[in-house]
Design a protein around this motif. Structure first.
Motif, PDB file in Angstrom:
ATOM      1  N   SER A  45     -21.288  15.330 -21.029  1.00 29.03           N
ATOM      2  CA  SER A  45     -21.523  14.683 -19.737  1.00 29.03           C
ATOM      3  C   SER A  45     -21.964  13.225 -19.911  1.00 29.03           C
ATOM      4  O   SER A  45     -21.679  12.385 -19.076  1.00 29.03           O
ATOM      5  N   VAL A  46     -22.650  12.926 -20.983  1.00 28.75           N
ATOM      6  CA  VAL A  46     -23.021  11.534 -21.216  1.00 28.75           C
ATOM      7  C   VAL A  46     -22.971  11.235 -22.716  1.00 28.75           C
ATOM      8  O   VAL A  46     -23.382  12.049 -23.545  1.00 28.75           O
ATOM      9  N   GLY A  47     -22.424  10.071 -23.054  1.00 26.22           N
ATOM     10  CA  GLY A  47     -22.356   9.652 -24.451  1.00 26.22           C
ATOM     11  C   GLY A  47     -22.900   8.239 -24.575  1.00 26.22           C
ATOM     12  O   GLY A  47     -22.948   7.495 -23.593  1.00 26.22           O
ATOM     13  N   PHE A  48     -23.325   7.870 -25.778  1.00 24.09           N
ATOM     14  CA  PHE A  48     -24.013   6.590 -25.960  1.00 24.09           C
ATOM     15  C   PHE A  48     -23.353   5.707 -27.011  1.00 24.09           C
ATOM     16  O   PHE A  48     -22.784   6.203 -27.983  1.00 24.09           O
ATOM     17  N   ILE A  49     -23.449   4.407 -26.786  1.00 19.88           N
ATOM     18  CA  ILE A  49     -23.161   3.430 -27.830  1.00 19.88           C
ATOM     19  C   ILE A  49     -24.487   2.739 -28.095  1.00 19.88           C
ATOM     20  O   ILE A  49     -25.121   2.227 -27.161  1.00 19.88           O
ATOM     21  N   THR A  50     -24.910   2.730 -29.340  1.00 14.73           N
ATOM     22  CA  THR A  50     -26.213   2.130 -29.600  1.00 14.73           C
ATOM     23  C   THR A  50     -26.313   1.625 -31.037  1.00 14.73           C
ATOM     24  O   THR A  50     -25.399   1.847 -31.845  1.00 14.73           O
ATOM     25  N   ARG A  53     -31.613   9.127 -29.798  1.00 16.24           N
ATOM     26  CA  ARG A  53     -31.470  10.411 -30.479  1.00 16.24           C
ATOM     27  C   ARG A  53     -32.635  11.344 -30.172  1.00 16.24           C
ATOM     28  O   ARG A  53     -32.471  12.533 -29.985  1.00 16.24           O
ATOM     29  N   GLU A  54     -33.821  10.754 -30.114  1.00 19.20           N
ATOM     30  CA  GLU A  54     -34.987  11.586 -29.822  1.00 19.20           C
ATOM     31  C   GLU A  54     -34.936  12.109 -28.384  1.00 19.20           C
ATOM     32  O   GLU A  54     -35.228  13.272 -28.124  1.00 19.20           O
ATOM     33  N   ALA A  55     -34.519  11.220 -27.472  1.00 19.07           N
ATOM     34  CA  ALA A  55     -34.492  11.613 -26.066  1.00 19.07           C
ATOM     35  C   ALA A  55     -33.351  12.595 -25.789  1.00 19.07           C
ATOM     36  O   ALA A  55     -33.483  13.499 -24.982  1.00 19.07           O
ATOM     37  N   PHE A  56     -32.200  12.384 -26.432  1.00 14.36           N
ATOM     38  CA  PHE A  56     -31.017  13.228 -26.188  1.00 14.36           C
ATOM     39  C   PHE A  56     -30.438  13.735 -27.505  1.00 14.36           C
ATOM     40  O   PHE A  56     -29.425  13.227 -27.989  1.00 14.36           O
ATOM     41  N   PRO A  57     -31.062  14.750 -28.090  1.00 16.85           N
ATOM     42  CA  PRO A  57     -30.658  15.198 -29.426  1.00 16.85           C
ATOM     43  C   PRO A  57     -29.222  15.710 -29.502  1.00 16.85           C
ATOM     44  O   PRO A  57     -28.617  15.668 -30.570  1.00 16.85           O
ATOM     45  N   ASP A  58     -28.654  16.158 -28.370  1.00 15.85           N
ATOM     46  CA  ASP A  58     -27.326  16.773 -28.441  1.00 15.85           C
ATOM     47  C   ASP A  58     -26.202  15.894 -27.907  1.00 15.85           C
ATOM     48  O   ASP A  58     -25.054  16.320 -27.850  1.00 15.85           O
ATOM     49  N   VAL A 101     -20.867   4.822 -37.117  1.00 14.05           N
ATOM     50  CA  VAL A 101     -20.795   6.274 -37.260  1.00 14.05           C
ATOM     51  C   VAL A 101     -20.662   6.959 -35.902  1.00 14.05           C
ATOM     52  O   VAL A 101     -21.384   6.621 -34.961  1.00 14.05           O
ATOM     53  N   ILE A 102     -19.735   7.922 -35.811  1.00 12.41           N
ATOM     54  CA  ILE A 102     -19.666   8.753 -34.606  1.00 12.41           C
ATOM     55  C   ILE A 102     -20.438  10.033 -34.872  1.00 12.41           C
ATOM     56  O   ILE A 102     -20.224  10.693 -35.880  1.00 12.41           O
ATOM     57  N   GLU A 103     -21.365  10.344 -33.966  1.00  9.43           N
ATOM     58  CA  GLU A 103     -22.059  11.626 -34.060  1.00  9.43           C
ATOM     59  C   GLU A 103     -21.594  12.465 -32.875  1.00  9.43           C
ATOM     60  O   GLU A 103     -21.899  12.141 -31.730  1.00  9.43           O
ATOM     61  N   GLN A 104     -20.804  13.513 -33.163  1.00 12.77           N
ATOM     62  CA  GLN A 104     -20.270  14.359 -32.092  1.00 12.77           C
ATOM     63  C   GLN A 104     -21.385  15.247 -31.567  1.00 12.77           C
ATOM     64  O   GLN A 104     -22.029  15.927 -32.329  1.00 12.77           O
ATOM     65  N   GLY A 105     -21.592  15.225 -30.283  1.00 15.51           N
ATOM     66  CA  GLY A 105     -22.628  16.089 -29.702  1.00 15.51           C
ATOM     67  C   GLY A 105     -21.998  17.225 -28.920  1.00 15.51           C
ATOM     68  O   GLY A 105     -20.782  17.309 -28.805  1.00 15.51           O
ATOM     69  N   ASP A 106     -22.826  18.103 -28.377  1.00 13.28           N
ATOM     70  CA  ASP A 106     -22.324  19.265 -27.647  1.00 13.28           C
ATOM     71  C   ASP A 106     -22.000  18.935 -26.201  1.00 13.28           C
ATOM     72  O   ASP A 106     -21.000  19.364 -25.658  1.00 13.28           O
ATOM     73  N   ASN A 107     -22.867  18.149 -25.615  1.00 12.89           N
ATOM     74  CA  ASN A 107     -22.779  17.930 -24.185  1.00 12.89           C
ATOM     75  C   ASN A 107     -21.947  16.691 -23.892  1.00 12.89           C
ATOM     76  O   ASN A 107     -22.326  15.580 -24.239  1.00 12.89           O
ATOM     77  N   ARG A 125     -13.281   2.719 -27.602  1.00 12.40           N
ATOM     78  CA  ARG A 125     -12.378   3.062 -26.506  1.00 12.40           C
ATOM     79  C   ARG A 125     -11.963   4.543 -26.608  1.00 12.40           C
ATOM     80  O   ARG A 125     -12.013   5.288 -25.643  1.00 12.40           O
ATOM     81  N   GLU A 126     -11.606   4.929 -27.817  1.00  8.08           N
ATOM     82  CA  GLU A 126     -11.189   6.303 -28.043  1.00  8.08           C
ATOM     83  C   GLU A 126     -12.327   7.283 -27.728  1.00  8.08           C
ATOM     84  O   GLU A 126     -12.148   8.280 -27.038  1.00  8.08           O
ATOM     85  N   PHE A 127     -13.497   6.927 -28.206  1.00  9.62           N
ATOM     86  CA  PHE A 127     -14.693   7.741 -27.982  1.00  9.62           C
ATOM     87  C   PHE A 127     -14.964   7.881 -26.482  1.00  9.62           C
ATOM     88  O   PHE A 127     -15.271   8.962 -25.982  1.00  9.62           O
ATOM     89  N   SER A 128     -14.797   6.781 -25.765  1.00 14.78           N
ATOM     90  CA  SER A 128     -15.142   6.775 -24.341  1.00 14.78           C
ATOM     91  C   SER A 128     -14.278   7.754 -23.554  1.00 14.78           C
ATOM     92  O   SER A 128     -14.687   8.260 -22.515  1.00 14.78           O
ATOM     93  N   GLN A 129     -13.055   7.984 -24.088  1.00 13.25           N
ATOM     94  CA  GLN A 129     -12.157   8.894 -23.362  1.00 13.25           C
ATOM     95  C   GLN A 129     -12.578  10.360 -23.469  1.00 13.25           C
ATOM     96  O   GLN A 129     -12.144  11.195 -22.694  1.00 13.25           O
ATOM     97  N   SER A 130     -13.429  10.654 -24.449  1.00 18.39           N
ATOM     98  CA  SER A 130     -13.797  12.048 -24.670  1.00 18.39           C
ATOM     99  C   SER A 130     -15.058  12.461 -23.902  1.00 18.39           C
ATOM    100  O   SER A 130     -15.499  13.592 -23.992  1.00 18.39           O
ATOM    101  N   ILE A 131     -15.659  11.522 -23.176  1.00 18.45           N
ATOM    102  CA  ILE A 131     -16.899  11.875 -22.466  1.00 18.45           C
ATOM    103  C   ILE A 131     -16.862  11.413 -21.014  1.00 18.45           C
ATOM    104  O   ILE A 131     -16.069  10.539 -20.650  1.00 18.45           O
ATOM    105  N   ASP A 132     -17.745  12.009 -20.207  1.00 17.86           N
ATOM    106  CA  ASP A 132     -17.738  11.698 -18.774  1.00 17.86           C
ATOM    107  C   ASP A 132     -18.316  10.309 -18.484  1.00 17.86           C
ATOM    108  O   ASP A 132     -17.721   9.505 -17.800  1.00 17.86           O
TER     109      ASP A 132
END
Ligand code: SF4
Ligand code: SF4
Lengths: 620, 203
Positions: free
Chosen positions: A239-244, A253-258, A231-237, A276-283
């Motif tokens: 600057s950092v994105g996670f694979i988990t 999710r608790e530490a970085f809700p957005d 599942v991809i959960e689109q966040g607001d910020n 790969r696609e996801f990684s291109q959308s975040i810093d």
């Protein structure tokens, strides 16, 4: 309707991940379930055993357990086997071939990793087995997902004719959360269809299956790209994105809700293109995985830039408090995190139970000089601790005998006169120890074996085994005769002793005699684990204060019911100082096993005959 | 998101720490909250340290209570209260059973049991409520009643009515006979009273 009202109107079950697995198996129409108990997976089979129409068993070990489930799957039924991470090592021989055969009825292997080592001899990441055996790995993150994903696993297994691994961790198995069950399925067993070219893995047949397995890998990799569990959960910020995946997801999710995030319910094969696609959308992309940098390595190999174990710890459990500072450092927000000082309180290591039948054994062992003692997995591993300090090795399930054999054969001149002793419990002996004994007798080892038969798998809570004569449902079955078994494995009849471990003098005598004999001897003890119904309590004992000399001999027994009331240092006539410890017995805990009486020279320990007190004890 | 209530229950294996946490969870469920419960423990069955974490609110993600954020702590043993006191937040209520239980490593003299754990607890910025639930349970007839006594003691501190917690406790005994039900109800009340009697010491 408010969220609270909705919950009130929609009753859900408050259950652990382990119970969720059990319910999922039941509701998926699973017909055979097997396991050997092991923390944190034990409760799965305990729950399953309560369901009618579902065959369940405590198997002798994990390899046997998996083979039972394999048989059921080949016979056309849905089957599940559960184990802890180290159990997978034992089962791996069957696993690595079964992957070629595949599954007929859904075959689900639930592996629970004891991350953080609450009760294991190592920490390992079972996701490796998925890669090694070319099997899909599913990773739920809470009880609800555990229920849904385990049900999904049966379907996936049948759809692709592949055994499926459901990987749990401590924080899934033992966390309770709310679960909504879905409609149960009824799955009849199909008939066994003979197919030797697929089921008989002789080299010629196996060679045909390997390309099919590699083909299956590709199909599953494609499936993963669009699998609803990823599942991809689109966040607001951005600057950092996670694979988990798994429990780590909840912490992230608790530490970085957005933060934007991909949660992998099917983590192997990983959906590389999706990521790969996801990684291109975040810093900055960070892989948060518990224990090994597995996905990290895979994704790096696929050319995706990311952070992982370079910033997040590789050892132990991940929690929000571990993840947050790592990410803040990455983002250059070096906040000084207030370290919370632990108060300096004595350690409280696990200890053997009050009146445990192993206490007397370790008391003896700690008083026998000139020994090398090989230990094993189970409660009796605690004999390595205070006050006994009576174990020199502990490696893996059943290893005490074979390690002792190695010590015997490999000992140097200096150790020529040492007594080599192996200590093993009943269920451990049946799990993997018997082979070691045969090796000792066959290869003429000079070892004294203590087979501590407490008629249960004590460490995990007193589950039944062939030594208890009772099965998982509490029904009577065969009870192993250890004397005969040891004889059959080559120990001479006169070298086998069956003893009551509470009778210290007899125990000492047998031990002293047998260590002198230059051939294999077995001392079998025969009193039940105090956690089982078979254990019968006696009225408690007490200490007569005016008789107690403070010698502290009784403390060497290690019974947690014996408590120190007062400590004193006295100077003996020869000028030496001596520590005295005066004791009392916690009468509410003492079960009157009489073990400590034997150690008390001035006879200060006596039965407590207090009618009032005994009446009070009976209030249940 | 609305804040989550974090409750720690700490003690020793065999004291019923997990059961107490379970009952608090049940009460929170009855109130319509999302709840997660976990134990952070090694070898709970062998007399080791046990801490159970209960978290409830609109939506609970991580099951573990981050250090320094527990709103409430229920400690079944005074030394364990001391061990975990830094995990509660400032001004949190800490309810302590003062009946001490020293492990064998203390008995054989390897370590010392903390001197006057309650006095030491008072130096922390918490609201401390302490009483001897251990002796009280023995007086009531069974050591296992400590559980119900401690729950009674904490009842008023929860963000919902004490009756809800009592109901959650008593449903566990509803099929186990009148005697046991009555005994646990008495224990719960005794806990409620005991926690009121002790003066509060906040810093
Ligand atoms: S062995 Fe007997 S005399 Fe010595 S400390 Fe124990 S109770 Fe006292
Ligand atoms: S008789 Fe002694 S050793 Fe046995 S349970 Fe009581 S205190 Fe412990």
């Amino acid at each position: 309707m408010s969220a609270a009202e909705q919950v009130k109107n929609n009753p859900r079950m408050f259950i652990s991940g382990n119970e969720a697995v059990a319910l999922a198996a039941r509701d998926a129409g699973c017909r055979v379930a097997s396991a050997y108990p092991g923390t944190p997976s034990t409760e799965i089979l305990e729950y399953i055993s309560a369901y009618p129409n579902l065959y369940s068993e405590w198997s002798i070990n994990e390899k046997v357990s998996l083979e039972v489930a394999i048989g059921a799957s080949l016979a056309g039924s849905r089957a599940l086997c559960a184990m802890k991470h180290v159990g997978m090592n034992v089962a791996s021989d069957a696993l690595m071939t079964q992957t070629l055969i595949g599954a007929v009825g859904g075959l689900v292997i639930v592996v629970a990793d004891d991350v953080g080592l609450s009760s294991s001899q190592n920490e390992q990441d079972s996701r490796y087995w998925g890669r090694f055996a070319h099997l899909p790995v599913l990773e739920p993150s809470d009880s609800q997902e555990t229920y849904d994903i385990t049900r999904f696993a049966f379907g996936l297994s049948e759809q692709y004719a592949v055994p499926v691994i459901v990987r749990l961790t401590t924080r899934i198995c033992h966390v309770k959360g709310l679960v909504q069950l879905s409609t149960p399925q009824i799955k009849e067993g199909q008939k066994f269809n003979k197919d030797a070219s697929r089921f008989v893995m002789v080299p010629g047949n196996a060679k045909q299956r390997i390309p099919l397995m590699l083909e299956r890998d590709k199909t599953l990799a494609n499936f993963s790209e669009s699998c609803s569990l990823n599942v991809i959960e689109q966040g607001d910020n951005r600057s950092v994105g996670f694979i988990t995946s798994g429990a780590a997801y909840c912490h992230v999710r608790e530490a970085f809700p957005d933060a934007p995030l991909i949660k992998l319910g099917l983590s192997h094969p990983a959906p590389i293109e999706l990521i790969r696609e996801f990684s291109q959308s975040i810093d900055k992309l960070v892989v948060i995985e518990e224990v090994e940098p597995l996905l990290e390595t895979e994704l790096r190999a696929a050319g995706i830039e990311l952070f992982g174990k370079d910033i997040v710890p590789r050892i132990g459990e991940l929690t929000p408090t571990v993840i947050t500072p790592a990410i803040e450092r990455l983002l250059g927000k070096e906040k000084s995190i207030a370290t919370i000082g632990m108060t300096d309180v004595f350690p409280r290591p696990p200890t053997m139970c009050v009146a445990c039948p192993h206490l007397g054994i370790y008391y003896c062992l700690s008083h026998v000089k000139n020994t090398i003692i090989a230990g094993d997995i189970g409660c009796y591993t605690l004999g390595a601790g205070h006050p006994w300090n009576a174990l020199d090795t502990c490696i893996s399930m059943g290893a005490s005998l074979s390690v002792a054999q190695g010590i015997d054969k490999g000992r140097s001149e200096e150790d020529a006169n040492k007594n080599v002793i192996a200590v093993i419990g009943d269920s451990t002996f049946l799990h993997m120890g018997m082979q070691g004994l045969l090796d000792i007798t066959y290869n003429k080892g000079n070892i004294t074996i203590l087979l501590l038969d407490n008629r249960a798998v004590g460490m995990t809570g007193g589950q039944n085994a062939p030594s208890s004569g009772i099965d998982i449902h509490g029904e009577t079955t065969i009870q192993v005769d250890f004397r005969k078994l040891c004889e059959a494995l080559g120990v001479k009849s006169e070298r086998i002793h069956e003893l009551n471990p509470y009778e210290l003098p007899t125990l000492f005598k047998a031990l002293r005699e047998e260590v002198k004999v230059k051939e294999p001897s077995v001392i079998i003890t025969n009193q039940p684990c105090v956690l089982t119904e078979r254990y019968a309590k006696q009225p408690p004992l007490t200490v007569e204060d005016d008789k107690c000399t403070g010698c502290s001999n009784c403390l060497d027994v290690g019974c947690p019911a014996i408590l120190v009331t007062k400590r004193e240092t006295v100077v003996k006539p020869n000028g030496k100082e001596k520590e005295l410890s005066f004791v009392k017995i916690d009468t509410a805990a003492c079960t009157g096993c009489n073990l400590c009486i034997n150690t008390c020279a001035p006879d200060a320990i006596i039965p407590l005959i207090n009618v009032d007190y005994i009446n009070a004890m009976e209030v249940k | 998101m609305k804040p989550i209530t974090n409750i720690m229950v700490v003690g020793i294996g065999g004291q019923g720490v997990m059961t107490a946490a379970d009952i608090i969870s049940q009460a929170a469920i009855m109130e319509g909250h999302d709840v997660k419960k976990t134990e952070v423990a090694g070898m709970a069955q062998r007399g080791g340290v046990v801490t159970s974490h209960v978290r409830f609110g609109e939506k609970v993600l991580s099951p573990s209570i981050p250090p320094g954020t527990a709103d409430l702590m229920l400690a079944f043993e005074p030394a364990e209260a001391l061990r975990w006191v830094t995990h509660v937040k400032d001004q949190a209520t800490v309810m302590v059973n003062t009946y001490p239980q020293a492990p064998p490593v203390v008995s054989i003299g390897l370590f010392d049991y903390p001197e006057q754990p309650e006095t030491q607890l008072q130096s922390h910025p918490i609201e401390l409520i302490s009483f001897d639930a251990g002796s009280l349970s023995i007086k009531l007839g069974d050591r296992r009643l400590v559980n119900s006594i401690m729950l009674g003691a904490i009842a008023k501190q929860l963000p919902f009515s004490p009756e809800v917690l009592k109901a959650a406790l008593l449903t566990r005994f509803k099929d186990k006979g009148e005697k046991l039900l009555a005994l646990n109800e008495t224990a719960f009340k005794a806990g409620q009273q005991a926690s009121q009697l002790t003066p509060r010491q906040a810093k």
